[in-house]
Design an enzyme around this catalytic site. Structure first.
Site, PDB file in Angstrom:
ATOM      1  CG  HIS A  47      -1.630   1.274   1.468  1.00  0.00           C
ATOM      2  ND1 HIS A  47      -2.579   1.781   0.609  1.00  0.00           N
ATOM      3  CD2 HIS A  47      -1.515   2.181   2.476  1.00  0.00           C
ATOM      4  CE1 HIS A  47      -3.019   2.936   1.081  1.00  0.00           C
ATOM      5  NE2 HIS A  47      -2.392   3.202   2.208  1.00  0.00           N
ATOM      6  CG  HIS A  71       0.683   7.283   3.686  1.00  0.00           C
ATOM      7  ND1 HIS A  71       1.081   6.420   2.693  1.00  0.00           N
ATOM      8  CD2 HIS A  71      -0.557   6.884   4.050  1.00  0.00           C
ATOM      9  CE1 HIS A  71       0.108   5.549   2.465  1.00  0.00           C
ATOM     10  NE2 HIS A  71      -0.900   5.807   3.280  1.00  0.00           N
ATOM     11  CD  GLU A  75      -3.477   6.823  12.694  1.00  0.00           C
ATOM     12  OE1 GLU A  75      -2.791   7.777  13.087  1.00  0.00           O
ATOM     13  OE2 GLU A  75      -4.677   6.668  12.953  1.00  0.00           O
ATOM     14  CG  ASP A  76      -1.626   1.988  10.553  1.00  0.00           C
ATOM     15  OD1 ASP A  76      -2.439   2.283  11.440  1.00  0.00           O
ATOM     16  OD2 ASP A  76      -1.859   2.109   9.346  1.00  0.00           O
ATOM     17  CG  ASP A 137      -4.129   6.767   1.952  1.00  0.00           C
ATOM     18  OD1 ASP A 137      -3.602   5.685   2.254  1.00  0.00           O
ATOM     19  OD2 ASP A 137      -5.118   7.244   2.544  1.00  0.00           O
ATOM     20  CG  ASP A 258     -23.307   6.533 -32.230  1.00  0.00           C
ATOM     21  OD1 ASP A 258     -22.608   5.581 -31.842  1.00  0.00           O
ATOM     22  OD2 ASP A 258     -24.431   6.391 -32.730  1.00  0.00           O
TER      23      ASP A 258
HETATM   24 MN    MN Z   1      -2.689   4.700   3.797  1.00  0.00          MN
END
Ligand code: MN
Length: 488
Positions: A47, A71, A75-76, A137, A258
């Site tokens: 990711h 990024h 956070e993670d 993201d 068309d």
């Molecule tokens: Mn992300």
């Protein structure tokens, strides 16, 4: 997705980029996200790399790409913003911090959320690059929506359509806008999507290819005669744009299918006008379909000449005529401007002046349904936006303090305030709040009246009045204590 793919992509635009730093960011993210998996089952790092790759594609500047890789780290993972700052400097760290703040916004019903996001995006206008990262993201997230449960999938698709797409349009990032639209369209209206996809990309394909070869041949011959260098491309219309057009104008499938669409790219503006003349001398134009967005660009900066003519076999044929630079601008919007600025050297700036000009133009738009017209430049010139722990956004004048925030949220919260957490850290009640801060007021339940000393630093009239009001009440109550029997 590999780091080599990102490197190659960057080198196309930026030969001097410091690839070692990029590799270092890659190793850092790899270590930080080690063992983490996404809902799709793939490694989390995937990711991060996708986000960075799309940033490289839209020609974001180098630090933005680095921040793209990193990024989700604070956070993670167990690594912090401080770690990022130490390794990659404060510019990258600030970008990552901006993204981390954005992810603190929680979903609280579509209407509310949309308002929140709009405000928030504007607040982030002090560094637009944060928004670019957020877009990339989000693009990767919606590309992998398949792995999510249906309810969540629909929610994210809807939110993307309602929040991200209009902002991408506002910033003129056409390539991201149309990609996001088509992906969301697929989830939000699966039946219509399938039908259109089949008709447009399968049924009509052969006819379209034959026809455009014929048109190209005729036009190329004339352009050569006039010695105008050119590139002519088929322009595949995003499916969602066809769908929308059908809905808006209540026209039948074939009336829109068309229409054939071609893009002619020539070296200079005067070549654009010459080419328009050549096309009109070859085929009869539809009078109301000639648009000169070079002389009068769209509010988001879009420039091009548009015309629809009755081509061979009397088939309606749309032309876009533009220079290469105009084309890049329309694909990458805000990012392309940085790219050209960076390439030009000296006057690179974080917040390009034209961004403000766009917003100003947009704010003058008379289109009342558009959120854009709510955007007044002065809104974020001297306003800041801060967040409550629930994810609500509050706007305050610059220089505001936690006490101003507290009284804006609720009088009782102001009256009972005793402390504050700013971005999860203890702080003082007179601290100047910054754009994007997450503010949590600590209250003392038994307390009834605010502290008069707060008058020395509060900025908002609301807070001042509330404090004065309560102070009068307080004095009165003291008086009652001193003079028993006094009428209340
Ligand atoms: Mn992300």
């Amino acid at each position: 997705m590999t780091i080599e793919q990102i490197i190659n992509r960057i080198k196309e635009n930026n030969k001097n980029a410091d690839i070692e730093i990029l590799k270092k960011a890659y190793e850092f993210a790899k270590k930080a996200h080690k063992g983490q998996k996404r809902k799709t089952g793939g490694p989390y790092l995937e990711h991060a790399l996708h986000t960075a790759f799309v940033l490289a594609q839209i020609k974001a500047d180098f630090n933005t790409i680095i921040a793209g890789i990193l990024h989700d780290v604070p956070e993670d993972t167990e690594y912090t913003l401080e770690d990022i700052k130490k390794e990659f400097g404060s510019d990258v760290a600030t970008l990552v911090e901006g993204i981390t703040k954005l992810s603190k916004i929680k979903y609280r019903g579509v209407e509310r959320y949309r308002e929140n996001l709009r405000k928030m995006f504007l607040a982030m206008a002090n560094d637009m690059r944060v928004i670019l990262i957020k877009f990339c993201d989000r693009l990767h997230n919606i590309r992998t929506l398949e792995a999510l449960p249906e309810e969540k999938r629909l929610r994210i698709a809807k939110e993307t359509m309602e929040v991200y797409v209009p902002i991408a349009g506002l910033l003129g990032i056409w390539s991201l806008k149309s990609q996001m639209e088509d992906i969301c369209f697929k989830y939000l209206h699966p039946e219509e999507y399938k039908k259109l996809e089949y008709k447009y990309e399968v049924e009509k394909k052969v006819e379209r290819n034959q026809y455009s070869r014929e048109v190209k041949k005729i036009l190329e011959k004339e352009l050569k005669k006039e010695k105008i260098k050119h590139e002519i491309e088929d322009r595949l219309k995003p499916l969602y744009s066809i769908y929308k057009k059908m809905q808006r104008t209540d026209r039948k499938f074939h009336e829109i299918y068309d229409v054939f669409a071609l893009r002619v790219m020539v070296p200079t503006i005067s070549d654009c006008y010459k080419t328009l003349g050549i096309i009109h001398s070859l085929w009869k134009p539809k009078p109301d379909r000639i648009k000169d967005y070079i002389a009068i660009p769209k509010p988001n900066g879009y420039r091009s000449l548009h015309t629809t003519v009755y081509g061979p076999g009397n088939k309606a044929t749309e032309f876009q005529i533009k220079t290469k630079e105009m084309h890049e601008e329309s694909l990458y919007g805000i990012a392309a401007h940085w790219y050209y600025k960076e390439k030009g050297g000296s006057n690179y700036q974080k917040q390009p002046k034209w961004v403000e000009e766009i917003l100003q133009l947009q704010s003058q738009e008379k289109n009342t349904n558009d959120f854009i017209d709510k955007v007044k430049l002065d809104v974020f010139h001297d306003r800041i936006f801060v967040f409550s722990p629930k994810g609500d956004v509050f706007d305050l004048p610059e220089g505001s303090t936690p006490i101003d925030f507290a009284f804006l949220v609720h009088t009782e919260i102001g009256n009972k305030a005793t402390g504050v957490l700013i971005n999860d850290k203890m702080s003082t009640l007179d601290k100047r709040l910054q754009n994007g801060d997450l503010v949590e007021i600590i209250i003392e339940k038994k307390r009834k009246y605010p502290n008069q000393d707060w008058l020395k630093f509060v900025q908002t009239r609301r807070a001042k009045e509330k404090i004065k009001q309560s102070t009068r009440l307080y004095r009165l109550s003291q008086l009652h204590k001193m003079i028993p029997g006094m009428k209340k």
